[in-house]
Scaffold this motif. Structure first.
Motif, mmCIF file in Angstrom:
data_model
loop_
_atom_site.group_PDB
_atom_site.id
_atom_site.type_symbol
_atom_site.label_atom_id
_atom_site.label_comp_id
_atom_site.label_asym_id
_atom_site.label_seq_id
_atom_site.Cartn_x
_atom_site.Cartn_y
_atom_site.Cartn_z
ATOM 1 N N GLU A 1 33.034 47.888 50.191
ATOM 2 C CA GLU A 1 32.310 46.673 49.809
ATOM 3 C C GLU A 1 32.827 45.526 50.674
ATOM 4 O OE1 GLU A 1 29.305 45.721 48.113
ATOM 5 O OE2 GLU A 1 30.187 46.962 46.532
ATOM 6 N N VAL A 2 31.939 44.546 50.916
ATOM 7 C CA VAL A 2 32.364 43.346 51.639
ATOM 8 C C VAL A 2 32.231 42.157 50.696
ATOM 9 C CG1 VAL A 2 31.929 41.830 53.605
ATOM 10 C CG2 VAL A 2 31.649 44.304 53.857
ATOM 11 N N ASN B 1 44.408 42.453 38.907
ATOM 12 C CA ASN B 1 43.716 41.335 38.268
ATOM 13 C C ASN B 1 43.014 40.506 39.336
ATOM 14 O OD1 ASN B 1 44.352 40.502 35.185
ATOM 15 N ND2 ASN B 1 45.972 41.773 36.031
ATOM 16 N N TYR B 2 41.735 40.708 39.526
ATOM 17 C CA TYR B 2 41.032 39.900 40.516
ATOM 18 C C TYR B 2 39.557 39.789 40.208
ATOM 19 C CZ TYR B 2 39.739 44.407 42.707
ATOM 20 O OH TYR B 2 39.263 45.668 42.951
ATOM 21 N N ALA B 3 38.900 38.853 40.902
ATOM 22 C CA ALA B 3 37.454 38.668 40.754
ATOM 23 C C ALA B 3 36.899 38.263 42.101
ATOM 24 C CB ALA B 3 37.154 37.598 39.705
ATOM 25 N N GLN C 1 25.879 39.317 46.351
ATOM 26 C CA GLN C 1 26.032 38.210 45.409
ATOM 27 C C GLN C 1 26.405 38.682 44.005
ATOM 28 O OE1 GLN C 1 23.616 37.793 48.026
ATOM 29 N NE2 GLN C 1 25.294 36.513 48.775
ATOM 30 N N GLN C 2 26.847 39.938 43.904
ATOM 31 C CA GLN C 2 27.247 40.454 42.598
ATOM 32 C C GLN C 2 28.692 40.040 42.296
ATOM 33 O OE1 GLN C 2 25.295 42.269 40.248
ATOM 34 N NE2 GLN C 2 23.808 41.317 41.634
ATOM 35 N N LEU C 3 28.963 39.854 41.007
ATOM 36 C CA LEU C 3 30.308 39.473 40.575
ATOM 37 C C LEU C 3 31.102 40.708 40.135
ATOM 38 C CD1 LEU C 3 32.450 37.345 39.700
ATOM 39 C CD2 LEU C 3 31.258 37.211 37.508
ATOM 40 N N THR C 4 32.273 40.865 40.705
ATOM 41 C CA THR C 4 33.194 41.929 40.281
ATOM 42 C C THR C 4 34.370 41.281 39.559
ATOM 43 O OG1 THR C 4 32.626 43.320 42.167
ATOM 44 C CG2 THR C 4 34.727 43.758 41.097
ATOM 45 N N PRO D 1 25.777 33.887 34.074
ATOM 46 C CA PRO D 1 24.604 33.525 34.899
ATOM 47 C C PRO D 1 24.881 32.306 35.779
ATOM 48 C CG PRO D 1 23.974 33.822 32.604
ATOM 49 C CD PRO D 1 25.463 33.885 32.637
ATOM 50 N N LEU D 2 25.648 31.354 35.230
ATOM 51 C CA LEU D 2 26.005 30.172 36.021
ATOM 52 C C LEU D 2 26.885 30.558 37.211
ATOM 53 C CD1 LEU D 2 26.826 27.600 33.196
ATOM 54 C CD2 LEU D 2 24.993 27.427 34.897
ATOM 55 N N MET D 3 27.837 31.459 36.948
ATOM 56 C CA MET D 3 28.720 31.919 38.027
ATOM 57 C C MET D 3 27.891 32.554 39.137
ATOM 58 S SD MET D 3 31.852 33.699 35.995
ATOM 59 C CE MET D 3 32.723 32.873 34.666
ATOM 60 N N LEU D 4 26.923 33.385 38.743
ATOM 61 C CA LEU D 4 26.116 34.090 39.744
ATOM 62 C C LEU D 4 25.275 33.119 40.559
ATOM 63 C CD1 LEU D 4 25.036 37.198 37.645
ATOM 64 C CD2 LEU D 4 26.536 37.189 39.647
ATOM 65 N N SER D 5 24.677 32.132 39.881
ATOM 66 C CA SER D 5 23.809 31.217 40.633
ATOM 67 C C SER D 5 24.623 30.280 41.521
ATOM 68 C CB SER D 5 22.904 30.425 39.685
ATOM 69 O OG SER D 5 23.704 29.637 38.828
#
Length: 590
Positions: free
Chosen positions: A437-438, A449-451, A457-460, A484-488
């Motif tokens: 993944e990039v 522990n990470y994000a 544009q997907q959140l992991t 949803p806010l994080m994604l947008s």
DNA sequence: TTAGGGGATAACTG
DNA sequence: GAACAGTTATCCCCTAA
């Protein structure tokens, strides 16, 4: 080409099972929850032998005994701990000895060992059941799987009565029939989902439906023993069962930065441990010191391994890898059983109970070789001026410097594989160190522990307290709102004040949201009687309990009190303790 | 009273 | 009936200051 299998409907496949006629699906209604004293008031069942539904009353014990006696496999939901023991107690006296207990709940989750079983293996609509289930009630499971479910629950007080009006009986029968029917559908779902697992085990395993009921490790052990013609036996010696092979496990590189943006590439050695096993022949100890492989002065291993011929288990593992890769490519569901075998072999080899595959040196040598893989990769990347910002066991995040492409990095990764393989006795061309993944934004909070946001544009989110099963309901609710806010925005950070406002609004609506679900064992299972979980177990019993941390109310807790939902009614917002929720949300605050 | 270490526990990553 | 190690966070218990 249409495969012949696509002409078989699921129900036909269920009926084609060699032992389906030994199965009965059943459910009981009782006047209480205590298994030692409860009376079975109604019994409902579906027999595959007679292909008929049954409903029986508590006075028809002989018929219940007869129909249960005629079936070898008893299918239920929580019947291992509830229905079965109640039928057997002194009030009901139904003899169930020597029967196979197929508990549809235990298939998903092992209540005894507090460990997920097949719920993390079953994918439905693109997600595992573990991810989709809020709880493990039969109805919830049925809803997720799309079975028709009745609305509302029956009033259980009706089962305390000893006589019923025709209208009440009608309601009871309808309710019981639906429960049996849902259990039957769930059972048939399992039979269908795991049908191809039969291919890899012996008939005794199939007879007991063990390939569905057992843990992933146990299934794999059965399969390897069957396929490699090894004796299928378990370690009985209590001393040998406790043997712990020396094993330093995987290497975890601490995050080198807290935040990164740009192009962060996640590289991953595909199926690292299986490849180490069959490239280094780790199940085949040698006796000829001259020709044996001992790490080639590059890897640090304790054992000596044969180089003349790849061993039986190693060859089988290699076949499984390539067969699984082919299935995976065409999205054939038969890939799952092979994936499980592949991934659990390392665990099996380190567990003495799995006698035929256990080895005191093999797992430690495997992880040692694995650590060398990731440390060597780090070294080479850094030699090329690439920063390795985090890594865990078989993978690492690199940050691409200005002007370097992902393809450039892949070339370096290919060379890393060649270098590593030059020191192995049986290098295999399928072994790859590849881009998984990039990411364009990455927050590293600590090990495991990470994000981050990837190229799509997907959140992991990995390992953070908020995604754990014991997160506060409030934290989970707010995270759901923020996502949803994080994604947008492609950002996970918010103003503290903004989150404060949401928390305030939600707890005023419902105080119990601050609560957490505690999953506790039997009180006797705890070493430390004073531990919170033991206190909860002592007061409320084994299982799941929603408790609300507060300053004043509740029978358990010392520095904090824990109130039940009922007690919570007399609490105010200022009594609540919100530190857990705040901690869960901390990673998302600027 | 507080700060901090150690142990127990649950739940995650790989 | 039966998978592994590494890691985090939380809470209890104890000791030092």
């Amino acid at each position: 080409m249409v495969k012949s299998k696509s002409f078989i409907t699921d129900n036909e496949r269920v009926l084609a099972h060699p032992y389906i006629h030994d199965c009965i699906v059943y459910d009981i209604e009782t006047d209480g929850l205590d298994v030692d004293t409860a009376n079975c008031k109604f019994f409902g069942a579906y027999s595959y032998k007679y292909q008929k539904y049954y409903i029986m009353h508590q006075d028809e014990k002989e018929q219940i005994q007869k129909i249960m006696g005629e079936h070898r496999i008893h299918v239920g939901f929580n019947n291992k701990w509830f229905d079965g023991p109640i039928l057997e107690n002194h009030n009901n006296n139904i003899d169930l000895t020597y029967k196979i207990v197929f508990d549809c709940l235990a298939v998903l989750y092992d209540m005894e060992r507090h460990r997920p079983n097949r719920e993390s293996l079953i994918e439905f609509n693109g997600k595992t059941l573990a991810e989709q289930l809020d709880n493990r009630k039969l109805k919830t499971i049925a809803e997720v799987l799309g079975f028709p479910v009745s609305k509302g629950d029956i009033d259980y007080r009706i089962f305390k009565q000893d006589s019923w009006t025709p209208g009440e009986l009608n309601e009871i029968y309808k309710y019981l029939f639906l429960d049996v029917d849902i259990t039957r559908r769930l059972f048939e779902f399992y039979l269908t989902y795991f049908d191809n697992f039969r291919e890899y085990v012996d008939d005794d395993n199939i007879k007991k439906l063990n390939y569905i009921r057992s843990s992933a490790g146990s299934f794999s052990y059965s399969a390897f023993c069957h396929m490699a013609k090894l004796p299928f036996e378990f370690e009985d010696d209590p001393l040998k069962k406790l043997v712990k092979p020396e094993n330093h496990g995987g290497f975890v590189l601490a995050p080198q930065v807290k935040y990164a943006e740009g192009t962060m590439v996640y590289f991953d050695f595909s199926s690292l441990y299986p490849f180490i096993y069959f490239q280094c022949n780790l199940f085949s100890h040698g006796s000829n010191g001259d020709t044996d492989w001992n790490g080639d002065n590059f890897f640090d291993v304790k054992g000596n391994y044969k180089t003349d011929k790849r061993g039986k288990v190693e060859s089988l593992l290699r076949d499984i890898y390539y067969k699984r890769a082919a299935y995976k490519k065409v999205k054939d569901p038969r890939q799952l059983a092979l994936k499980i075998m592949m991934n659990s072999l390392y665990g099996i080899s380190g567990s003495p109970i799995f006698k035929s595959l256990f080895d005191p040196l093999t797992p430690g040598d495997c992880t040692s070789i694995g650590r060398k893989h990731i440390s060597y990769a780090k070294e080479v990347f850094e030699d090329h001026g690439i920063k390795v910002i985090y890594g865990d066991t078989d993978s690492c995040f690199i940050q691409l410097p200005e002007g370097m492409s992902v393809a450039d990095a892949q070339l370096i990764a290919d060379q890393i594989v060649k270098d590593l393989q030059s020191h192995m006795p049986f290098p295999d061309e399928g072994f790859k160190f590849k881009v998984d993944e990039v990411f364009h934004k990455l927050w590293l909070f600590g090990k495991k522990n990470y994000a981050g946001f990837d190229d799509h544009q997907q959140l992991t989110v990995k390992g953070l307290p908020i995604i754990k099963g014991d997160a506060s309901l409030l934290g989970q609710l707010i995270f759901k709102q923020l996502k949803p806010l994080m994604l947008s925005r492609q950002d996970i950070k918010f103003d503290r004040h903004f989150i404060e406002t949401i928390i305030d609004a939600e707890i005023h609506k419902d105080l119990t949201l601050v609560g957490r679900v505690y999953n506790v064992r039997k009180p006797g299972d705890y070493k430390s009687v004073s531990s919170l979980h033991c206190q909860i177990a002592q007061h409320f019993g084994e299982g799941l309990h929603l408790l609300i941390p507060n300053k004043t109310l509740g029978a358990v807790g010392r520095s904090k009190k824990y109130a039940t939902v009922d007690e919570c009614k007399s609490l105010t917002v200022s009594d609540l303790i919100l530190d857990k929720t705040w901690n869960e949300l901390e990673p998302f605050i600027k």
